[in-house]
Design a protein around this motif. Structure first.
Motif, PDB file in Angstrom:
ATOM      1  N   ARG A  25       0.845  -1.197   0.000  1.00 41.56           N
ATOM      2  CA  ARG A  25       0.000   0.000   0.000  1.00 41.56           C
ATOM      3  C   ARG A  25       0.878   1.243   0.000  1.00 41.56           C
ATOM      4  O   ARG A  25       2.066   1.185   0.313  1.00 41.56           O
ATOM      5  CB  ARG A  25      -0.905   0.025   1.231  1.00 41.56           C
ATOM      6  CG  ARG A  25      -1.944  -1.075   1.289  1.00 41.56           C
ATOM      7  CD  ARG A  25      -2.703  -1.015   2.594  1.00 41.56           C
ATOM      8  NE  ARG A  25      -3.664  -2.114   2.740  1.00 41.56           N
ATOM      9  CZ  ARG A  25      -4.229  -2.466   3.881  1.00 41.56           C
ATOM     10  NH1 ARG A  25      -3.955  -1.798   4.983  1.00 41.56           N
ATOM     11  NH2 ARG A  25      -5.072  -3.476   3.936  1.00 41.56           N
ATOM     12  N   ASP A  26       0.245   2.371  -0.293  1.00 39.38           N
ATOM     13  CA  ASP A  26       0.855   3.711  -0.189  1.00 39.38           C
ATOM     14  C   ASP A  26       1.959   3.973  -1.199  1.00 39.38           C
ATOM     15  O   ASP A  26       2.493   5.086  -1.233  1.00 39.38           O
ATOM     16  CB  ASP A  26       1.418   3.953   1.219  1.00 39.38           C
ATOM     17  CG  ASP A  26       0.334   4.010   2.275  1.00 39.38           C
ATOM     18  OD1 ASP A  26      -0.837   4.150   1.886  1.00 39.38           O
ATOM     19  OD2 ASP A  26       0.654   3.918   3.477  1.00 39.38           O
ATOM     20  N   VAL A  27       2.349   2.998  -2.017  1.00 35.21           N
ATOM     21  CA  VAL A  27       3.421   3.241  -2.982  1.00 35.21           C
ATOM     22  C   VAL A  27       2.988   4.270  -4.025  1.00 35.21           C
ATOM     23  O   VAL A  27       3.810   5.018  -4.545  1.00 35.21           O
ATOM     24  CB  VAL A  27       3.847   1.913  -3.641  1.00 35.21           C
ATOM     25  CG1 VAL A  27       4.830   2.160  -4.772  1.00 35.21           C
ATOM     26  CG2 VAL A  27       4.461   0.995  -2.606  1.00 35.21           C
ATOM     27  N   ASP A  28       1.692   4.320  -4.305  1.00 31.88           N
ATOM     28  CA  ASP A  28       1.207   5.297  -5.282  1.00 31.88           C
ATOM     29  C   ASP A  28       1.302   6.721  -4.756  1.00 31.88           C
ATOM     30  O   ASP A  28       1.115   7.672  -5.519  1.00 31.88           O
ATOM     31  CB  ASP A  28      -0.244   4.977  -5.663  1.00 31.88           C
ATOM     32  CG  ASP A  28      -1.135   4.844  -4.448  1.00 31.88           C
ATOM     33  OD1 ASP A  28      -0.669   4.277  -3.450  1.00 31.88           O
ATOM     34  OD2 ASP A  28      -2.279   5.292  -4.501  1.00 31.88           O
ATOM     35  N   SER A  88       0.745   4.531  -9.758  1.00 32.93           N
ATOM     36  CA  SER A  88       2.008   5.261  -9.704  1.00 32.93           C
ATOM     37  C   SER A  88       2.413   5.688 -11.111  1.00 32.93           C
ATOM     38  O   SER A  88       2.555   4.856 -12.006  1.00 32.93           O
ATOM     39  CB  SER A  88       3.095   4.383  -9.078  1.00 32.93           C
ATOM     40  OG  SER A  88       4.346   5.025  -9.127  1.00 32.93           O
ATOM     41  N   SER A  89       2.624   6.969 -11.285  1.00 29.83           N
ATOM     42  CA  SER A  89       2.974   7.495 -12.613  1.00 29.83           C
ATOM     43  C   SER A  89       4.479   7.571 -12.839  1.00 29.83           C
ATOM     44  O   SER A  89       4.923   7.775 -13.969  1.00 29.83           O
ATOM     45  CB  SER A  89       2.363   8.891 -12.788  1.00 29.83           C
ATOM     46  OG  SER A  89       2.828   9.768 -11.769  1.00 29.83           O
ATOM     47  N   SER A  90       5.274   7.405 -11.793  1.00 29.12           N
ATOM     48  CA  SER A  90       6.726   7.576 -11.921  1.00 29.12           C
ATOM     49  C   SER A  90       7.475   6.255 -11.994  1.00 29.12           C
ATOM     50  O   SER A  90       8.623   6.220 -12.441  1.00 29.12           O
ATOM     51  CB  SER A  90       7.253   8.386 -10.734  1.00 29.12           C
ATOM     52  OG  SER A  90       6.951   7.743  -9.505  1.00 29.12           O
ATOM     53  N   LEU A  91       6.856   5.163 -11.570  1.00 29.01           N
ATOM     54  CA  LEU A  91       7.537   3.875 -11.480  1.00 29.01           C
ATOM     55  C   LEU A  91       7.915   3.363 -12.868  1.00 29.01           C
ATOM     56  O   LEU A  91       7.078   3.257 -13.757  1.00 29.01           O
ATOM     57  CB  LEU A  91       6.627   2.875 -10.773  1.00 29.01           C
ATOM     58  CG  LEU A  91       7.273   1.629 -10.179  1.00 29.01           C
ATOM     59  CD1 LEU A  91       8.324   1.999  -9.153  1.00 29.01           C
ATOM     60  CD2 LEU A  91       6.213   0.745  -9.553  1.00 29.01           C
ATOM     61  N   SER A  92       9.199   3.039 -13.048  1.00 22.97           N
ATOM     62  CA  SER A  92       9.666   2.562 -14.353  1.00 22.97           C
ATOM     63  C   SER A  92      10.357   1.206 -14.283  1.00 22.97           C
ATOM     64  O   SER A  92      10.584   0.578 -15.310  1.00 22.97           O
ATOM     65  CB  SER A  92      10.639   3.584 -14.965  1.00 22.97           C
ATOM     66  OG  SER A  92      11.778   3.752 -14.130  1.00 22.97           O
ATOM     67  N   ASP A  93      10.713   0.753 -13.092  1.00 21.69           N
ATOM     68  CA  ASP A  93      11.460  -0.494 -12.951  1.00 21.69           C
ATOM     69  C   ASP A  93      10.915  -1.235 -11.738  1.00 21.69           C
ATOM     70  O   ASP A  93      10.861  -0.683 -10.630  1.00 21.69           O
ATOM     71  CB  ASP A  93      12.947  -0.176 -12.766  1.00 21.69           C
ATOM     72  CG  ASP A  93      13.800  -1.446 -12.731  1.00 21.69           C
ATOM     73  OD1 ASP A  93      13.252  -2.538 -12.961  1.00 21.69           O
ATOM     74  OD2 ASP A  93      15.004  -1.334 -12.462  1.00 21.69           O
ATOM     75  N   ILE A  94      10.512  -2.500 -11.927  1.00 21.87           N
ATOM     76  CA  ILE A  94       9.945  -3.268 -10.822  1.00 21.87           C
ATOM     77  C   ILE A  94      10.295  -4.732 -11.001  1.00 21.87           C
ATOM     78  O   ILE A  94      10.491  -5.208 -12.136  1.00 21.87           O
ATOM     79  CB  ILE A  94       8.413  -3.084 -10.760  1.00 21.87           C
ATOM     80  CG1 ILE A  94       7.862  -3.607  -9.441  1.00 21.87           C
ATOM     81  CG2 ILE A  94       7.722  -3.754 -11.932  1.00 21.87           C
ATOM     82  CD1 ILE A  94       6.421  -3.221  -9.193  1.00 21.87           C
ATOM     83  N   THR A  95      10.419  -5.454  -9.883  1.00 22.41           N
ATOM     84  CA  THR A  95      10.699  -6.895  -9.944  1.00 22.41           C
ATOM     85  C   THR A  95       9.714  -7.647  -9.072  1.00 22.41           C
ATOM     86  O   THR A  95       9.409  -7.231  -7.955  1.00 22.41           O
ATOM     87  CB  THR A  95      12.128  -7.205  -9.459  1.00 22.41           C
ATOM     88  OG1 THR A  95      12.258  -6.838  -8.089  1.00 22.41           O
ATOM     89  CG2 THR A  95      13.169  -6.456 -10.288  1.00 22.41           C
TER      90      THR A  95
END
Length: 691
Positions: free
Chosen positions: A243-246, A273-280
């Motif tokens: 939660r809250d990552v957005d 989230s509009s800024s997130l570009s890399d996730i695993t």
């Protein structure tokens, strides 16, 4: 030089350079005559210059350290203090004025560091320190590295307001605390500890890198306020939802590998989230699902890398196509689930209302029986069975029933369902659906009509509509419809055709009569029914039905006057009946055998037609209409009489008061105009006031 930007954190937080230093531990048995005995111990350190690795936190700060070059450290022990005291030569202070490394010194406590006010980088890696202390005077410190120690609590940092990099990985910390004054912190590394909850970091508005890998986190939340955070490492935890990552406007890199995330719904906030570009997500149960990749890409269109692999345009296109299909399938499934659940709830509600209604009717009937035990029963009887009248409610419901009905008022009270060739009606309100404009295709497809939780008397009123709306209906089902006497089956004769009839024992006491099936076959013989309650109708059944009830129909028709019989029959039956009457009195030889058979058939149909059924509602409506008319006339006459009486009383009162009133009027007029001038002035004044 101090790096202007901490892109990543590995084993070390700042550039280590070849630096010579002396760690002097002063000890003495007796501090007499200002004499201090020194014991000098010499260690060799191997150091080299290392820079920040290119990717912080992705390897959880676990790496082998490069080889070291030899430096000399002098340790001098003294009994004046319980802590080691660090001393460096003037040359060393000048050469390495802003940094100090005490790596791998087997320290159990932080030494006292005096005369190092300009120190900016401090390294205590790979020691046995259990508590952070003796560094409060280093107020210009920017980087503090305590990686791989035995620290259990974050403390002793309140004065380090300039601290930008704090590395506490691979310790024994259980709780994030005592960071209130570190508002300039840029990098916080707490990997490899025993932390179970993210807390007390909302004030770190300048924090850009946070590493909480290899802890005991089960969920991610409480991240509000980290407006500068760009990289968050949460690998190797026990996380089930996020939660809250957005709410992190600058977050670009999020590492959630090797956790317990099993569905995208548990991390749905990532889609916002509009800024997130890399996730695993590798190492999670979700990564094993077939829909994993295209679901993530469809919901997070801004991603550039997934599980450390760059996303291609072809993958995005395929993910979009698959996601659309999946979404359509999910919407349809969700729609069907909602409809199924709504159907279940509605049927349950209709059933509850039906039970309440039956209980109400039973209570009213019981009360009526107690008031008048000699009241006559309905005259229509067959096999000694009677139908108790359903009188209108004459008193209020008991509180329990009333509350139950109020509680159900917000839910649907009827249901209309078309499933293949079956039309199912639940609740009396469903009968209104027969007034709809049904399409020809749908209406022609219906062959079975099912009635549930509806009074049979209400069904009788819509049978003509049923015959017109659904001309191909051949099978009728009745469940919980209060079929209580054989006469009620007479109403079904007005339909066009019935091949099958199903009467559920639940809510239909009529099936307890042994001969009810034979009566149905007799009364509805013109339909040539094939099945009753799923059982095939045989020729023997038809013969038995005629033997049992044929004489009953003959008696019923012969006892009725002709005018009454004609009023019961329809137009077609009236012609048949007249033909039958005209045939009476003719000689037997005039009519051939074929005509005799035809006449006998016509007579049987006519006899059966006299066995009809009139609903109680129709009778009650007529009574109510008569009562309403009587009530209206009575009220109207009473109002007229009351009005005439009032007028007469007023007239008599006026006649009594008029002489005195006239005298007073004359007297007031004379007094008023006695003084002519005053009267004129008064009149003029009144006129002026009116204007």
């Amino acid at each position: 030089m101090i790096p202007g930007k901490y892109r990543s954190v590995s084993g070390r937080a700042a550039n280590n350079v070849n630096c010579g230093l002396h760690l002097v531990i002063q000890t003495s048995s007796l501090p007499e005559k200002n004499k201090v005995r020194f014991k000098k111990v010499e260690f060799k350190l191997n150091k080299d210059t290392s820079s920040f690795p290119g990717r912080l936190l992705q390897h959880d700060l676990e790496r082998n350290y490069s080889s070291r070059q030899g430096d000399h450290i002098n340790l001098v022990s003294s009994s004046l203090s319980s802590f080691p005291i660090l001393q460096r030569s003037s040359e060393e202070k000048i050469l390495y004025s802003d940094r100090l490394s005490l790596e791998r010194q087997k320290l159990t406590v932080c030494p006292i560091i005096n005369g190092e006010d300009h120190l900016r980088l401090l390294n205590f890696q790979h020691n046995f320190i259990t508590r952070i202390q003796n560094i409060s005077n280093l107020q210009k410190l920017i980087s503090l590295d305590l990686y791989d120690n035995q620290i259990e609590e974050i403390s002793g940092l309140s004065t380090l307001r300039c601290l930008r990099v704090l590395l506490l990985g691979k310790n024994r910390i259980k709780k994030i605390s005592n960071l209130e004054n570190l508002k300039s912190l840029d990098v916080l590394d707490l990997h490899g500890n025993q932390i179970t909850k993210i807390e007390n970091i909302n004030h770190l508005c300048e924090l850009r890198v946070l590493n909480l890998a290899r802890n005991f986190l089960s969920h991610v939340d409480n991240l509000n306020g980290l407006d500068s955070l760009t990289e968050l490492n949460l690998r190797h935890n026990q996380i089930t939802f996020v939660r809250d990552v957005d709410n992190l406007p600058c977050l670009q890199h999020l590492f959630l590998s090797f956790n317990n995330i099993s569905s995208f719904d548990s991390v749905s906030c990532l889609a916002d989230s509009s800024s997130l570009s890399d996730i695993t997500f590798d190492g999670n149960p979700i990564a094993q699902e077939s829909w994993y990749k295209h679901t993530v890409l469809q919901n997070m269109m801004q991603l550039r890398q997934l599980d450390m692999k760059r996303i291609t345009e072809e993958e995005r296109r395929m993910a979009s196509v698959l996601a659309k299909k999946e979404e359509e399938k999910k919407r349809e499934s969700h729609k069907q689930s909602l409809l199924k659940e709504k159907k279940r709830l509605t049927i349950n509600n209709v059933a509850r209302q039906w039970d309440l209604q039956q209980q109400r009717v039973a209570n009213i009937a019981t009360n009526e029986d107690r008031k008048d035990s000699d009241s006559p029963q309905d005259p229509c009887q067959i096999d000694g069975s009677t139908l108790s009248a359903f009188p209108e409610e004459t008193g209020p419901l008991d509180s329990g029933l009333n509350n139950a009905l109020q509680g159900l008022s917000v839910i649907d009270t009827y249901l209309v369902e078309v499933d293949g060739d079956t039309l199912s009606l639940y609740g009396s309100g469903a009968l209104e659906s027969l007034d709809r404009n049904w399409s020809v295709q749908t209406a022609g497809m219906i062959t079975t009509v099912s009635f549930t939780f509806i009074e049979f008397d209400e069904i009788v009123q819509v049978l003509p509509k049923l015959k017109i709306k659904f001309p191909n209906s051949l099978h009728l089902k009745f469940k919980e419809t209060n079929l209580v006497m054989l006469q009620q089956f007479n109403a079904l004769a007005q339909l066009r055709r019935i091949d099958q009839l199903t009467i559920d024992p639940q809510g239909n006491p009529v099936v307890n009569f042994t001969l009810w099936k034979y009566y149905v076959l007799f009364r509805l013989s013109h339909f040539s029914m094939q099945k009753i309650n799923g059982t095939e109708v045989t020729q023997n059944d038809m013969i038995m039905a005629e033997r049992l009830f044929g004489i009953l129909a003959h008696v019923a028709s012969s006892e009725l006057p002709q005018y009454r019989l004609i009023s019961i029959l329809g137009d077609a039956r009236k012609k048949q009946f007249r033909y039958l009457l005209e045939s009476k009195g003719k000689k037997p030889g005039i009519i051939n055998e074929e005509n005799n058979d035809s006449k006998r058939l016509v007579g049987e149909n006519t006899n059966r037609a006299t066995l009809n059924y009139t609903t109680r509602d129709f009778y009650n409506e007529k009574l109510e209409e008569i009562k309403e008319k009587k009530k209206f006339c009575k009220t109207y006459i009473e109002d007229l009489v009351k009005e005439a009486t009032e007028i007469n009383m007023k007239n008599e009162a006026l006649q009594k008061l008029w002489p005195q009133m006239f005298i007073e009027l004359v007297r007031d007029a004379v007094i008023e105009i006695r003084n002519k001038n005053s009267y004129m002035k008064l009149c003029l004044q009144q006129i002026t006031d009116q204007k």
